[in-house]
Design an enzyme around this catalytic site. Structure first.
Site, short mmCIF file in Angstrom:
data_model
loop_
_atom_site.label_atom_id
_atom_site.label_comp_id
_atom_site.label_asym_id
_atom_site.label_seq_id
_atom_site.Cartn_x
_atom_site.Cartn_y
_atom_site.Cartn_z
N LYS A 59 1.05 -4.95 3.58
CA LYS A 59 2.22 -4.14 3.92
C LYS A 59 1.84 -2.68 3.75
CE LYS A 59 5.86 -2.06 2.18
NZ LYS A 59 5.94 -1.03 3.22
N LEU B 254 0.80 -1.24 0.00
CA LEU B 254 0.00 0.00 0.00
C LEU B 254 0.83 1.28 0.00
CD1 LEU B 254 -2.63 -1.04 2.70
CD2 LEU B 254 -2.78 -1.29 0.23
N GLU C 265 5.47 12.83 -12.50
CA GLU C 265 4.47 12.86 -11.43
C GLU C 265 5.10 13.52 -10.21
OE1 GLU C 265 3.34 9.18 -9.34
OE2 GLU C 265 1.26 9.76 -9.64
N TRP D 285 1.07 5.64 0.94
CA TRP D 285 0.83 6.44 2.14
C TRP D 285 -0.19 7.56 1.94
CZ3 TRP D 285 2.15 10.83 -0.21
CH2 TRP D 285 3.24 10.85 -1.07
N GLU E 145 -1.61 -0.61 -9.51
CA GLU E 145 -2.28 0.69 -9.70
C GLU E 145 -1.18 1.72 -9.43
OE1 GLU E 145 -3.46 3.98 -9.35
OE2 GLU E 145 -4.37 3.48 -7.42
N TYR F 236 9.65 -9.53 -9.65
CA TYR F 236 9.56 -10.45 -8.50
C TYR F 236 8.73 -11.67 -8.88
CZ TYR F 236 10.78 -6.25 -5.68
OH TYR F 236 11.37 -5.12 -5.16
N THR G 130 8.26 1.44 -8.63
CA THR G 130 8.17 0.31 -7.70
C THR G 130 7.20 -0.74 -8.22
OG1 THR G 130 8.73 1.74 -5.86
CG2 THR G 130 7.69 -0.34 -5.31
N SER H 185 4.05 3.98 -6.78
CA SER H 185 4.72 4.59 -7.93
C SER H 185 4.92 3.57 -9.06
CB SER H 185 6.09 5.12 -7.52
OG SER H 185 6.92 4.04 -7.13
N LYS I 70 11.49 16.48 -2.31
CA LYS I 70 11.30 16.14 -3.73
C LYS I 70 10.38 17.19 -4.39
CE LYS I 70 8.75 12.93 -6.51
NZ LYS I 70 8.02 11.69 -6.71
N CYS J 94 -2.81 9.91 -6.95
CA CYS J 94 -2.43 9.40 -8.28
C CYS J 94 -3.34 9.95 -9.37
CB CYS J 94 -2.45 7.87 -8.29
SG CYS J 94 -4.04 7.20 -7.84
N1 LIG Z 1 0.14 6.24 -7.52
C1 LIG Z 1 0.11 6.36 -6.23
O1 LIG Z 1 -0.91 6.17 -5.65
C2 LIG Z 1 1.34 6.70 -5.49
C3 LIG Z 1 2.44 7.24 -6.12
N2 LIG Z 1 3.53 7.56 -5.40
C4 LIG Z 1 4.67 8.17 -6.13
O2 LIG Z 1 5.85 7.49 -5.75
C5 LIG Z 1 6.81 8.41 -5.29
C6 LIG Z 1 7.65 7.74 -4.25
O3 LIG Z 1 6.86 7.43 -3.12
P1 LIG Z 1 7.07 6.06 -2.39
O4 LIG Z 1 6.38 6.06 -1.09
O5 LIG Z 1 8.53 5.75 -2.34
O6 LIG Z 1 6.28 5.07 -3.37
P2 LIG Z 1 6.49 3.56 -3.64
O7 LIG Z 1 5.75 3.20 -4.85
O8 LIG Z 1 7.93 3.22 -3.63
O9 LIG Z 1 5.80 2.86 -2.37
C7 LIG Z 1 4.55 2.17 -2.40
C8 LIG Z 1 4.67 0.91 -1.57
O10 LIG Z 1 5.67 0.05 -2.13
C9 LIG Z 1 6.62 -0.28 -1.13
N3 LIG Z 1 7.94 -0.45 -1.75
C10 LIG Z 1 8.88 0.51 -1.95
N4 LIG Z 1 9.97 -0.02 -2.55
C11 LIG Z 1 9.71 -1.33 -2.73
C12 LIG Z 1 10.44 -2.40 -3.29
N5 LIG Z 1 11.68 -2.23 -3.78
N6 LIG Z 1 9.86 -3.62 -3.35
C13 LIG Z 1 8.64 -3.81 -2.85
N7 LIG Z 1 7.90 -2.84 -2.28
C14 LIG Z 1 8.42 -1.61 -2.23
C15 LIG Z 1 6.59 0.88 -0.18
O11 LIG Z 1 7.12 0.54 1.09
C16 LIG Z 1 5.10 1.18 -0.12
O12 LIG Z 1 4.43 0.29 0.73
C17 LIG Z 1 5.99 9.59 -4.79
O13 LIG Z 1 6.73 10.75 -4.79
C18 LIG Z 1 4.89 9.61 -5.79
O14 LIG Z 1 5.30 10.29 -6.95
C19 LIG Z 1 3.61 7.34 -4.07
C20 LIG Z 1 2.55 6.80 -3.37
C21 LIG Z 1 1.30 6.49 -4.04
N1 BAL Z 2 -6.85 8.36 -5.60
C1 BAL Z 2 -6.84 7.03 -5.09
C2 BAL Z 2 -5.71 6.20 -5.55
C3 BAL Z 2 -4.36 6.74 -5.23
O1 BAL Z 2 -4.13 7.93 -5.15
O2 BAL Z 2 -3.45 5.95 -5.06
#
Ligand SMILES: NC(=O)C1=CN([C@@H]2O[C@H](COP(=O)(O)OP(=O)(O)OC[C@H]3O[C@@H](n4cnc5c(N)ncnc54)[C@H](O)[C@@H]3O)[C@@H](O)[C@H]2O)C=CC1
Ligand code: BAL
Length: 498
Positions: free
Chosen positions: A191, A165, A392, A167, A267, A255, A248, A245, A352, A302
């Site tokens: 997670k 998930l 983004e 944050w 998503e 994996y 990730t 993101s 950032k 997002c």
């Molecule tokens: N589309 C969306 O809803 C989201 C987009 N983002 C974007 O991502 C950027 C970075 O934010 P993060 O919190 O670092 O996002 P992230 O995509 O890295 O984190 C999302 C989830 O993946 C987990 N994760 C991180 N690295 C991983 C890995 N190597 N293997 C498996 N799981 C992993 C994180 O602990 C968290 O639970 C933000 O600045 C934003 O641009 C961040 C959060 C939500």
């Molecule tokens: N707007 C809900 C989905 C997301 O931001 O990750």
């Protein structure tokens, strides 16, 4: 909903009993390594708690318990209406504890109490109820057949699922995933993002009280490399659903390929266009939508409307009105119910976003940042190739691109690696429908900004999504698989084989 005063919210926050253990097999426990990590309030920088920092061994243990629960059928083999009743009990318990959960969510994430109380909690509860209510109304199928056989197409829960998930909507994204997964009968390993773990742990406690059997809902806190990757690579997890993101998200495909070819639903990010044509009606209303789309949840969304593609003939007036509306999005203490813009989720993310602000040359409004808080910012960019128009940002920054016609607007809208959401503002019905069809995005709204609701599928085209959809009954497809059961009814069936 009647909101409290800032002092009343602060007093609730001071009295919160914060959960800190991993939640595995029906109870809280420390990480096997004994390690912890700090979670802080991003609005104040104060430490809130030390949380169990889990690792691969904790994931293994949680999967073992989830598998036991799945295989013995304590949840997976219940009648769907029994699962429904338990999940509705959970939704009721959440309603009873909504205020405490809203405050916990706000202090852990920097989100405003206004949003937590009026959006995150009500939508989370509604989502859990909706999937619970849906699950005993979904029928299996019988295929077209001759008289001498019958073929049933039945849906079975996929098994043990990993839910990784973000944050930005900690409880709501949890509900988007566990709502359909638990309704379908799966056992889950969640997670949460390390920045925002508290409400998932509290929800797990309420889930036990509601009657979800032990082992079915497990929450394993920790970092991406420490917990997310072991989930993605686990040989006994059948499916992973991820929100976060694009960088990730794509890792989960690796994996999966390098482990057990588990199903993966992703998503991911967005750079969502809002197109405003010269025939758009009521520019003030349009501006309110665009501003809401861009700055709601501090732009940490997002589906945020982060690119405004506007016809040159209405640009000046629209930007005027946008500036007027953006001024209403005041920064302040997230626990003040009057605040509309809280703190960004972490120091790292704040830095950032500030890095992007440094690149803004032609600022229409906003542009300032201080100690974790960023103003609602509108910036004109040179074109769709500008970094601010392509990447983004995930903060309150709206990039403005001027166009001269409809086809150019659609072309620019599609000129992105992403394809999550889009909106078109026009009074011309043909343009609206042609545009909605031409834009390669999972959700297109006309004359409004939004992402649909629980009844409509949510997910992305291109690098915004992979493998399935959240929300609506289509979300159940992620967590179930189809089985064909073919029965030969012919009198001479046995002889025919021999
Ligand atoms: N589309 C969306 O809803 C989201 C987009 N983002 C974007 O991502 C950027 C970075 O934010 P993060 O919190 O670092 O996002 P992230 O995509 O890295 O984190 C999302 C989830 O993946 C987990 N994760 C991180 N690295 C991983 C890995 N190597 N293997 C498996 N799981 C992993 C994180 O602990 C968290 O639970 C933000 O600045 C934003 O641009 C961040 C959060 C939500
Ligand atoms: N707007 C809900 C989905 C997301 O931001 O990750």
């Amino acid at each position: 909903m009647d909101l409290l005063t800032q002092d009343e919210y602060k007093s609730i926050a001071a009295g919160l009993d914060l959960p800190t253990g991993a939640f595995i097999d029906g109870g809280f426990r420390p990480a096997i390594s004994g390690e912890t990590f700090e979670t802080v309030n991003p609005a104040t920088g104060e430490k809130l708690a030390d949380i169990a920092a889990c690792g691969a061994a904790d994931v293994d243990f949680a999967v073992e318990k989830a598998r036991e629960a799945f295989d013995d059928g304590r949840w997976s083999k219940l009648h769907p209406s029994e699962r429904k009743h338990v999940l509705i009990r959970l939704a009721k318990l959440m309603t009873r504890n909504a205020r405490e959960l809203a405050v916990m969510e706000s202090i852990d994430s920097g989100k405003t109490i206004f949003d937590c109380e009026t959006v995150d909690l009500p939508e989370t509860i509604h989502c859990l109820k909706w999937h619970a209510e849906a699950v005993d109304k979904i029928y299996d199928q019988v295929s077209p057949a001759s008289d001498d056989h019958i073929a049933m197409v039945v849906r079975e829960p996929i098994g043990v699922v990993g839910l990784v998930l973000p944050w930005n909507f900690p409880l709501l994204m949890l509900a988007w995933k566990i709502g359909p997964a638990l309704a379908a009968g799966c056992s889950v390993i969640v997670k949460p993002a390390a920045e925002t773990t508290l409400t998932a742990l509290r929800l797990a406690e309420l889930a036990m009280e509601a009657g979800i059997p032990r082992g079915v809902l497990n929450i394993v806190p920790g970092g991406g490399a420490e917990v997310g990757e072991p989930i993605g690579r686990h040989m006994d997890i059948d499916m992973v659903s991820f929100t976060g993101s694009t960088v990730t998200g794509k890792r989960f495909l690796t994996y999966s390929a390098e482990s057990n070819a588990k199903e993966v639903v992703l998503e991911m990010g967005g750079k969502n266009p809002a197109i405003v044509m010269d025939d758009a009606e009521n520019l003030d209303r349009v501006a309110a939508h665009v501003v809401n789309g861009a700055f709601w949840n501090m732009g940490e969304n997002c589906s945020a409307a982060s690119r405004l593609i506007v016809h040159k003939d209405v640009k000046a007036e629209l930007l005027d009105r946008i500036a007027h509306h953006a001024r209403q999005w005041n920064i302040g203490d997230p626990l003040d119910p009057e605040t509309r813009m809280g703190a960004l989720v972490s120091e790292g993310h704040y830095s950032k976003v500030c890095g992007y602000l440094d690149q803004a040359e032609n600022v229409v409004i906003g542009g300032k940042a201080d100690k974790g808080f960023v103003e609602a910012t509108v910036v004109e960019v040179s074109g769709n190739d500008a970094t601010l128009a392509r990447e983004e940002i995930f903060g309150p920054v709206l990039s403005v691109i001027e166009v001269s016609g409809f086809d150019e607007a659609i072309k620019i809208a599609n000129d992105t690696d992403y394809g999550l959401c889009a909106s078109i503002f026009t009074a011309n019905a043909k343009r609206a429908i042609r545009g909605a069809r031409a834009i390669r995005a999972g959700t297109v709204t006309v004359n409004s900004f939004g992402e649909g609701d629980i009844t409509t599928p949510f997910g992305g085209y291109k690098q915004s999504g992979f493998g399935g959809r959240d929300n609506s009954v289509h979300a159940h497809d992620q967590y179930t698989q189809l089985k064909t059961i073919w029965i030969d009814l012919a009198d001479d069936a046995d002889e025919a084989v021999s």
